[in-house]
Design a protein around this motif. Structure first.
Motif: not given
Length: 196
Positions: A119-128, A144-148, A153-164
């Motif tokens: 999952f990739t999420f974007q946010y307003d970076d003006s809040l520092h 969660l652990t940041v992947v990218n 913006a940042f991405s996280v990896a979600i395992i099946p347990y967390t997804y469900e």
């Protein structure tokens, strides 16, 4: 104080407006274990239990909380990630989470990866607020652990347990989520902004 390890899901039963406040009633499997004045994180938002009625309990959100979170978008039937406050002496399986949402993010992409999801999420970076690769982030209360990591913006990896077992399974592109950035990163960012 929370850990970002979700205990269960709760379903919104009712939302009642009173002045600038919202009273939210939730049905959950942990209701019978709750007490009035107890703190519970709802999608990462720390809210206080103000009433309990059988399998349902009610929390109240004030205007500042509503403005800084996705709480104003909640509706009857929505599933919320729930976590009770950490007990002293418990294992800290996630990371230190305060339940104080920093800002809202938006889901930009969802990629299935042979049994897991990115999952990739974007946010307003003006809040520092910042993320770092392999650093911690809380999305809707989930540690969660940041992947990218990018500037806004940042991405996280979600395992099946967390997804469900969380409301990640209901996310779509455009879904608004609550973000709590790592508390150590927030202090570092603040120190640098003061030096400038």
């Amino acid at each position: 104080m929370f850990t970002g390890i979700i205990e269960t899901l709760g379903a919104v039963q009712d939302i009642r407006k009173e002045g600038a406040n919202l009273h939210i009633t939730v049905a959950s499997s942990i209701t019978e274990e709750l007490q009035i004045d107890q703190s519970v994180a709802h999608n990462g938002v720390c809210l206080t239990v103000v009433a309990i009625n059988k399998s349902e309990y009610t929390v109240t959100a004030i205007r500042e909380t509503i403005e800084k979170t996705n709480l104003g978008d909640w509706k009857t039937g929505d599933l919320l990630n729930l976590e009770r406050a950490m007990r002293l002496g418990d294992r800290l399986d996630g990371h230190i989470v305060q339940g104080h949402v920093d800002q809202i993010g938006t889901c930009q992409s969802i990629t299935e990866a042979n049994g897991s999801w990115y999952f990739t999420f974007q946010y307003d970076d003006s809040l520092h607020n910042i993320t770092v690769e392999k650093g911690s982030i809380t999305v809707n209360g989930v540690s969660l652990t940041v992947v990218n990591s990018e500037k806004n913006a940042f991405s996280v990896a979600i395992i099946p347990y967390t997804y469900e077992h969380t409301n990640f399974k209901n996310f779509q592109i455009g879904t608004k989520v609550n973000l709590e950035f790592d508390v150590i990163g927030k202090y570092v960012s603040r120190l640098f902004s003061l030096r400038e």
